[in-house]
Motif scaffolding. Structure first.
Motif, short mmCIF file in Angstrom:
data_model
loop_
_atom_site.label_atom_id
_atom_site.label_comp_id
_atom_site.label_asym_id
_atom_site.label_seq_id
_atom_site.Cartn_x
_atom_site.Cartn_y
_atom_site.Cartn_z
N GLY A 135 -145.91 -41.56 14.41
CA GLY A 135 -145.99 -40.28 15.10
C GLY A 135 -145.59 -40.31 16.55
N PHE A 136 -144.73 -41.24 16.95
CA PHE A 136 -144.31 -41.30 18.35
C PHE A 136 -142.86 -41.77 18.45
N TYR A 137 -142.30 -41.63 19.65
CA TYR A 137 -140.95 -42.10 19.95
C TYR A 137 -141.04 -43.21 20.99
N SER A 138 -140.41 -44.36 20.72
CA SER A 138 -140.42 -45.48 21.66
C SER A 138 -139.18 -45.42 22.55
N LEU A 139 -139.40 -45.44 23.85
CA LEU A 139 -138.28 -45.30 24.79
C LEU A 139 -137.32 -46.49 24.75
N TYR A 140 -137.80 -47.69 24.46
CA TYR A 140 -136.97 -48.89 24.28
C TYR A 140 -135.98 -49.08 25.42
N GLY A 141 -136.49 -49.00 26.65
CA GLY A 141 -135.66 -49.24 27.82
C GLY A 141 -134.82 -48.06 28.25
N GLY A 142 -134.86 -46.96 27.53
CA GLY A 142 -133.98 -45.83 27.80
C GLY A 142 -134.69 -44.62 28.38
N TRP A 143 -134.35 -43.46 27.86
CA TRP A 143 -134.88 -42.22 28.42
C TRP A 143 -135.04 -41.16 27.33
N ALA A 144 -135.84 -40.15 27.65
CA ALA A 144 -136.01 -38.97 26.80
C ALA A 144 -136.05 -37.75 27.69
N LEU A 145 -135.35 -36.70 27.26
CA LEU A 145 -135.25 -35.45 28.01
C LEU A 145 -135.70 -34.32 27.10
N VAL A 146 -136.67 -33.53 27.55
CA VAL A 146 -137.23 -32.49 26.69
C VAL A 146 -137.29 -31.14 27.41
N GLU A 147 -137.18 -30.06 26.63
CA GLU A 147 -137.49 -28.71 27.08
C GLU A 147 -138.65 -28.19 26.26
N PHE A 148 -139.23 -27.08 26.70
CA PHE A 148 -140.49 -26.61 26.13
C PHE A 148 -140.33 -25.34 25.31
N ASP A 149 -141.43 -24.96 24.65
CA ASP A 149 -141.46 -23.73 23.85
C ASP A 149 -140.96 -22.55 24.67
N ALA A 150 -140.21 -21.68 24.01
CA ALA A 150 -139.74 -20.42 24.61
C ALA A 150 -138.96 -20.64 25.90
N ALA A 151 -138.30 -21.80 26.01
CA ALA A 151 -137.49 -22.11 27.19
C ALA A 151 -138.28 -21.90 28.49
N ALA A 152 -139.51 -22.36 28.50
CA ALA A 152 -140.39 -22.15 29.65
C ALA A 152 -139.84 -22.84 30.88
N GLN A 153 -139.82 -22.11 31.99
CA GLN A 153 -139.39 -22.68 33.26
C GLN A 153 -140.53 -23.49 33.85
N ILE A 154 -140.19 -24.62 34.46
CA ILE A 154 -141.19 -25.49 35.08
C ILE A 154 -141.34 -25.05 36.54
N LEU A 155 -142.52 -24.60 36.90
CA LEU A 155 -142.76 -24.02 38.22
C LEU A 155 -143.61 -24.93 39.09
N ASP A 156 -143.45 -24.77 40.38
CA ASP A 156 -144.26 -25.49 41.34
C ASP A 156 -145.74 -25.19 41.09
N GLY A 157 -146.56 -26.23 41.05
CA GLY A 157 -147.99 -26.06 40.80
C GLY A 157 -148.40 -26.28 39.37
N TYR A 158 -147.45 -26.29 38.45
CA TYR A 158 -147.76 -26.65 37.06
C TYR A 158 -148.15 -28.13 36.99
N THR A 159 -148.66 -28.55 35.85
CA THR A 159 -148.87 -29.97 35.60
C THR A 159 -148.18 -30.35 34.29
N VAL A 160 -147.76 -31.59 34.23
CA VAL A 160 -147.14 -32.16 33.03
C VAL A 160 -148.07 -33.25 32.51
N THR A 161 -148.42 -33.19 31.24
CA THR A 161 -149.21 -34.26 30.63
C THR A 161 -148.35 -35.00 29.63
N VAL A 162 -148.25 -36.31 29.84
CA VAL A 162 -147.52 -37.18 28.92
C VAL A 162 -148.54 -37.93 28.08
N TYR A 163 -148.39 -37.82 26.78
CA TYR A 163 -149.31 -38.48 25.85
C TYR A 163 -148.64 -39.72 25.30
#
Length: 230
Positions: A135-163
């Protein structure tokens, strides 16, 4: 916080683990961001203040040390279960989970760690639901780039939680390697990565704001979004 151009040559995201980034004093070099003001008396006052871009994506880059022994089942580097965007101003309301994803691994050039079983980017999407071996993705030395539901814009003051599938999932297993490091950036959008003339990923159009400090992050981490220093 640093404004960063993510370039293939400096960031090493494509063929080798991330080792650094070019830092541009002006992230808008080469772009016409001039705004003019007509004073009404045939005088034109030029305003060269850069215009901040809008951000819609989160970029994770691995801080893996290339130790193949970190996993006997091919889950090398940071194992990412999900990425959530939240608005603390609205009682930490969920804005959305990752709904679209692109990623690329960067295994060691010597060919070691050739077993790799966690490369499905669909595992980055949706609410956290991973387990120790699934149930997860291993970065294996690389990178992952994601966008969110409904093309939500990321605004100043928001928080990002990485699980991340980290220490909390090891359950006392002595051979289990839990928390592993990664860096977090805000990016313009998922399509900033294109195909270069040589057929490899061209990341030169990705304007980034780094959210993590020199030590990066590890395990499950909640990181504030600060764009005010633009």
């Amino acid at each position: 916080m640093r404004k960063i151009w993510l370039s293939i040559a400096a960031a090493g995201l494509i063929a080798s683990p991330l080792v650094g980034c070019d830092v541009s004093e002006d992230p808008f070099d080469g772009e016409d961001t001039t705004i003019g003001t007509d004073t009404g008396d045939d005088t034109f006052i030029e305003d060269t203040t850069p215009v901040a871009p809008d951000y819609f994506a989160i970029l994770l880059t691995d801080r893996w040390d290339e130790r193949c022994a970190t996993s006997s089942v091919g889950a090398h580097g940071a194992d990412i279960d999900a990425i959530g965007l939240f608005d603390p101003a609205a009682d930490t309301q969920l804005v959305g989970y990752a709904a679209f994803a692109r990623a690329k691994t960067a295994p060691p050039a010597d060919g070691e760690c050739n077993e790799y079983g966690y490369g499905d980017t669909d595992e980055l999407k949706g609410a956290p639901d991973g387990a120790l071996t699934s149930g997860f993705y291993s970065l294996y030395g690389g990178w992952a780039l994601v966008e969110f539901d409904a093309a939500a814009q990321i605004l100043d003051g928001y928080t990002v939680t990485v699980y991340e599938i980290g220490d909390d999932f090891c359950g006392g297993i002595s051979s289990c390697v839990g928390d592993e490091g990664y860096d977090v950036y805000v990016a313009t959008d998922l399509d900033c990565v294109g195909e270069g003339a040589d057929g490899t990923d061209d990341t030169s159009a990705c304007q980034l704001v780094q959210l993590t400090g020199d030590d990066g992050a590890a395990g499950e981490a909640t990181i504030p979004v600060s764009l005010s220093a633009f």
